[in-house]
Write a protein that holds these residues in place. Structure first.
Motif, short mmCIF file in Angstrom:
data_model
loop_
_atom_site.label_atom_id
_atom_site.label_comp_id
_atom_site.label_asym_id
_atom_site.label_seq_id
_atom_site.Cartn_x
_atom_site.Cartn_y
_atom_site.Cartn_z
N THR A 1 0.38 -0.97 0.18
CA THR A 1 -0.54 -0.23 0.34
C THR A 1 1.13 1.63 0.39
OG1 THR A 1 -0.26 -0.04 2.63
CG2 THR A 1 -2.02 -1.04 1.53
N GLU B 1 -8.87 12.53 0.10
CA GLU B 1 -8.95 12.91 1.75
C GLU B 1 -8.70 12.75 3.02
OE1 GLU B 1 -11.61 8.37 1.56
OE2 GLU B 1 -11.98 8.91 -0.26
N ARG C 1 -11.36 12.18 5.36
CA ARG C 1 -11.07 11.51 6.36
C ARG C 1 -10.29 11.82 7.36
NH1 ARG C 1 -16.67 8.88 5.55
NH2 ARG C 1 -16.42 9.68 3.52
N ARG D 1 -3.20 11.18 18.38
CA ARG D 1 -2.98 9.99 18.31
C ARG D 1 -1.47 9.81 17.83
NH1 ARG D 1 -5.84 5.08 16.21
NH2 ARG D 1 -7.84 6.13 16.60
N TYR E 1 -2.18 9.04 -8.56
CA TYR E 1 -3.06 7.83 -8.48
C TYR E 1 -2.88 6.51 -9.22
CZ TYR E 1 -7.05 4.75 -6.49
OH TYR E 1 -7.43 3.67 -5.54
N LEU F 1 -6.55 6.07 0.79
CA LEU F 1 -7.00 7.79 0.99
C LEU F 1 -6.79 7.11 2.17
CD1 LEU F 1 -8.96 8.24 -2.43
CD2 LEU F 1 -6.99 8.53 -2.01
N ASN F 2 -7.44 6.81 2.69
CA ASN F 2 -7.51 7.20 4.21
C ASN F 2 -7.41 5.75 4.83
OD1 ASN F 2 -8.98 8.62 6.46
ND2 ASN F 2 -10.52 6.79 6.41
N ASP F 3 -7.28 5.59 6.24
CA ASP F 3 -7.13 4.53 6.84
C ASP F 3 -7.00 4.94 8.55
OD1 ASP F 3 -6.66 1.87 7.60
OD2 ASP F 3 -4.10 1.72 7.79
N TYR F 4 -8.10 5.90 8.24
CA TYR F 4 -8.23 6.42 9.90
C TYR F 4 -9.51 7.21 10.11
CZ TYR F 4 -8.45 10.25 12.90
OH TYR F 4 -8.41 11.02 13.83
N LEU F 5 -9.84 6.41 11.83
CA LEU F 5 -11.80 7.04 11.57
C LEU F 5 -11.42 7.73 12.99
CD1 LEU F 5 -13.42 4.00 12.98
CD2 LEU F 5 -14.22 5.90 11.17
N LYS G 1 -3.30 -6.17 4.92
CA LYS G 1 -2.32 -5.66 3.06
C LYS G 1 -4.48 -5.93 2.37
CE LYS G 1 1.71 -6.19 5.96
NZ LYS G 1 1.25 -7.09 6.83
N TYR G 2 -4.39 -4.56 1.45
CA TYR G 2 -5.46 -5.13 0.76
C TYR G 2 -5.26 -4.80 -0.50
CZ TYR G 2 -7.77 -0.89 -0.19
OH TYR G 2 -7.95 0.22 -0.68
N VAL H 1 -11.91 -1.43 8.96
CA VAL H 1 -13.56 -0.11 9.07
C VAL H 1 -13.14 1.15 8.61
CG1 VAL H 1 -15.49 1.11 10.25
CG2 VAL H 1 -15.15 -1.34 10.77
N ARG H 2 -11.54 1.65 9.77
CA ARG H 2 -10.91 2.14 8.89
C ARG H 2 -11.00 3.23 7.55
NH1 ARG H 2 -5.39 2.78 12.10
NH2 ARG H 2 -4.71 1.02 11.37
N ARG H 3 -10.42 1.31 6.98
CA ARG H 3 -10.00 1.55 5.57
C ARG H 3 -11.51 1.13 4.82
NH1 ARG H 3 -5.19 -1.25 3.13
NH2 ARG H 3 -4.22 -0.02 5.00
N ASN I 1 -13.78 3.24 5.36
CA ASN I 1 -14.34 4.92 5.79
C ASN I 1 -13.83 6.16 4.64
OD1 ASN I 1 -14.91 6.73 6.88
ND2 ASN I 1 -13.55 7.42 8.10
N THR I 2 -14.15 5.64 3.93
CA THR I 2 -13.75 6.62 2.12
C THR I 2 -14.38 6.39 0.81
OG1 THR I 2 -11.77 6.08 0.31
CG2 THR I 2 -13.07 3.91 0.33
N LYS I 3 -14.43 7.69 0.68
CA LYS I 3 -15.12 8.35 -0.36
C LYS I 3 -15.52 7.49 -2.25
CE LYS I 3 -13.65 12.80 0.25
NZ LYS I 3 -13.75 13.58 -0.01
N HIS J 1 -13.64 6.47 -4.77
CA HIS J 1 -12.10 5.89 -4.97
C HIS J 1 -11.81 4.46 -4.18
CE1 HIS J 1 -9.82 8.18 -7.91
NE2 HIS J 1 -10.11 8.70 -7.40
N GLU J 2 -11.99 3.23 -5.05
CA GLU J 2 -11.47 2.04 -4.75
C GLU J 2 -12.50 1.43 -3.18
OE1 GLU J 2 -8.36 0.43 -6.27
OE2 GLU J 2 -9.60 1.85 -8.07
N GLY K 1 -7.89 -0.50 14.65
CA GLY K 1 -7.45 1.32 15.24
C GLY K 1 -7.93 1.50 16.84
#
Lengths: 417, 259
Positions: free
Chosen positions: A112, A163, A193, A258, A399, A411-415, B26-27, B48-50, B52-54, B56-57, B75
């Motif tokens: 990634t 994001e 995000r 964090r 991208y 683009l995001n891996d976070y909450l 890893k995905y 879930v955090r992954r 949490n996206t708009k 794109h993929e 997380g």
């Protein structure tokens, strides 16, 4: 060889010029860079002593090929091993280091790569840091976005698909107050995000406030860990206080953030010692705050407006690659960011070895995303850039390119919890 | 041969034929495809955090139909955060399954058992099918049972390490003592290790890095499928002398009683 940093603008008043020259030429005219200024919180941390005592005893000329080979054979990379990997003796082993680094990156991050973009909302600065385009004596177009303008910039960026955003300001508490930055964070939460900050260092309660406004990551570049060199580069302003800056990440974590980002600006001083110090700063703080998510950046000096000669001296791409590989082998779990200061080809190569995060669609200027993204003439004023970027790829291009390199852009891996 | 077609993995009242679960660390879209098509995965973990996206993929868009989503709480640093993430997953339409994972260490990503027990209890009461990821400790496993877990997921070795069954002895204790499916999670690097875990009596195995970093994804996925099935068959076949723990003497020790 040294960079020549001093540039006089014809627009400075005689008094300003005189003060500038005095600061540049007469060390006794400068304040004590190790002494806290009023209002700066002192947290009594043991981290600085731990890091700096190790850096002080580091003599990289002592390491040999044998030490490097041993370091690469060890399953866990010790501090001693890391020192060997940073030494000149490791240079012939760069390919082996890259192989090992890639394996470690794969274990922790797979294939990634995270994408983000910086957003500069103000370029006013109260410091005189001689290498920086924003320094208070540099004659550039200054600007501070109002909330409406920030909203617009964020919308333009978010529409591009991004994001994660990193909000930056010049270092002026007077022009860009903590409340102003907090309001920008609240806006950012609407569009993104994940919100990170790269602003002037603040106290713990202020970091807590900014966290409540929506920011969760704080990056502070120490620039150089060499305090004597630091003194000659940061001649005036709050940034002059080296120890307050050093403890910034710890205050941010104490304030509930964090994660924290670290870096030296390679090329300012001895890059091997600075790389060692940066990594140990992360290492010891991670032991103290094991839950925190740590990341390292690897910027090198770049040309600025009114001084296109500034360069990273002896830190060529080979040395930068060595530093990044050594970081990865020593701390497999740490995020590594490589910014648009580096070339397209370098960034394409390094993400396959060790970097886990790259910026895209970058502007280091103020209020110019619309014109830069759409090519459309801007109808408003724009503020000048902090430094010249090298890799100007857009979000879409980045991208595609990252996917083309066999990587999975994230683009995001976070909450925000 | 008595290999049953009715040998199902049952979690939260739902039946699964496959005992290979795809992890989420890893995905890539090709990884998900390979896991479903070649490894036969019916359960796919999703951070879930992954998700949490708009647009794109979004990983959610790539989960094939019929596959059960297992959202995880990665997380989360404590029980409270895990509970919030689990509820968010439910709101996102991910169903009632949740893998609780709580880490307070960014270096090794080891799970915090005490917080995991707390979160499991809250979420089980809230109607979730809770699959807690844990460090293989018997006491904690018993508490997870009491807290309402639907399975227990001990790690085999540090996540991403591909080191295999480093915690083998302790996982065996859980398999022997805990009346819930034991799903071995994290650290499985090769099909042979997956096979060994299944042979020991694990109910399923979860893997990610081993597939994600393989040279030929589909082929490695197929290898895992075969290995998991082989291990399961061996377990059901009740291993003979060679495979049981400790050897048995060929001359009975109690022969003297009959002399």
């Amino acid at each position: 060889m040294e960079n020549s940093f001093f540039v006089d603008s014809e627009n400075l008043s005689e008094a300003a010029l005189e003060k500038k020259h005095r600061l540049e030429n007469d060390p006794s005219s400068r304040t004590d860079h190790m002494k806290y200024m009023d209002g700066m919180e002192i947290i009594q941390s043991d981290i600085c002593e731990k890091v700096m005592s190790r850096v002080k005893e580091y003599d990289y000329s002592q390491y040999t090929a044998r030490d490097v080979i041993a370091a690469l054979e060890h399953e866990t990379c010790s501090i001693e091993d890391f020192k060997a990997l940073l030494s000149p003796a490791a240079e012939p082993y760069l390919e082996q280091m890259a192989q090992r680094a890639r394996a470690e990156t794969g274990k922790h991050f797979g294939n990634t790569v995270y994408l983000f973009t910086p957003l500069y909302i103000a370029n006013y600065c109260g410091n005189y840091c001689v290498y920086c385009g924003f320094n208070c004596y540099n004659d550039i177009r200054r600007m501070k976005l109002n909330m409406e303008q920030i909203d617009h910039e964020m919308k333009v960026i978010a529409d591009s698909g991004m994001e994660e955003i990193l909000i930056l300001t010049g270092e002026s508490r007077a022009k860009s107050s903590v409340e102003y930055i907090g309001e920008a964070c609240k806006l950012a939460r609407k569009y993104f995000r994940m919100v990170g900050l790269e602003i002037y260092p603040v106290n713990t309660d202020e970091y807590r406030y900014l966290h409540e406004c929506g920011a969760d990551y704080v990056t502070v570049f120490q620039e150089t860990y060499d305090t004597e060199k630091y003194e000659t580069l940061h001649l005036m302003g709050h940034k002059r206080v080296w120890p307050y800056r050093f403890d910034s990440q710890e205050r941010a974590l104490m304030g509930g953030m964090r994660g924290a980002g670290f870096s030296a600006l390679l090329g300012l001083s001895d890059f091997r010692r600075d790389a060692l110090a940066s990594a140990l700063h992360v290492y010891y703080l991670q032991r103290k705050y094991p839950h925190a998510e740590m990341s390292l950046s690897c910027p090198r000096l770049r040309p600025i407006i009114n001084n296109d000669k500034i360069n990273p001296l002896d830190v060529h791409e080979t040395q930068l690659c060595q530093v990044i590989c050594a970081y990865r082998i020593f701390m497999p779990f740490v995020g590594i960011t490589v910014s648009s200061r580096e070339s397209e080809s370098f960034r394409n190569g390094i993400v396959k070895i060790a970097a886990t995060k790259v910026s895209a669609g970058v502007s280091t200027g103020i209020g110019d995303h619309e014109s830069k993204y759409s090519g459309k003439e801007s109808d408003g004023a724009e503020g000048d850039e902090q430094f010249e970027i090298s890799d100007s790829r857009s979000f879409d291009k980045m991208y595609q390119d990252m996917s083309g390199e066999g990587l999975q852009p994230v683009l995001n891996d976070y909450l925000y919890v | 041969m008595t290999m049953q077609n009715d040998d199902k993995l049952i979690l939260g009242g739902k039946e699964f034929s496959s005992r290979f679960i795809l992890g989420s660390g890893k995905y890539s879209l090709s990884l998900i495809e390979a896991a479903v098509k070649y490894a036969g995965a019916e359960i796919i973990t999703l951070a879930v955090r992954r998700a949490n996206t708009k647009d794109h993929e979004n990983i959610l868009d790539y989960i094939p139909e019929g596959v059960t989503l297992l959202p995880n709480t990665s997380g989360a640093r404590n029980a409270e955060e895990a509970v919030r993430i689990a509820r968010l997953a439910r709101e996102l339409g991910c169903g009632d399954f949740v893998k609780v994972e709580i880490m307070r260490d960014s270096k090794y990503l080891l799970p915090d058992n005490a917080e995991t027990v707390k979160a499991t209890e809250i979420l089980a009461k809230d109607g979730f099918v809770v699959l807690p990821y844990m460090y293989p400790d018997l006491y904690a496993a018993r508490e997870l049972v009491n807290a309402g877990a639907s399975a227990v997921m001990p790690l085999a070795s540090p996540i991403g390490s591909n080191k295999g069954l480093a915690a083998k002895e302790f996982i065996q204790i859980l398999i022997d003592e805990i009346d819930l499916p034991i799903i071995v999670d994290a650290g499985i690097g090769r099909p042979s290790q997956a096979c060994e875990a299944m042979e020991m009596g694990a109910a399923a195995i979860m893997a990610n890095t081993a597939l994600a970093t393989a040279g030929d994804l589909p082929l490695m996925a197929a290898a895992f499928k075969a290995a998991v099935e082989a291990g399961r068959k061996a377990y059901l076949a009740k291993p003979g002398r060679v495979l049981t723990r400790g050897a048995s003497a060929s001359d009975p020790l109690t022969g003297f009683l009959h002399n």
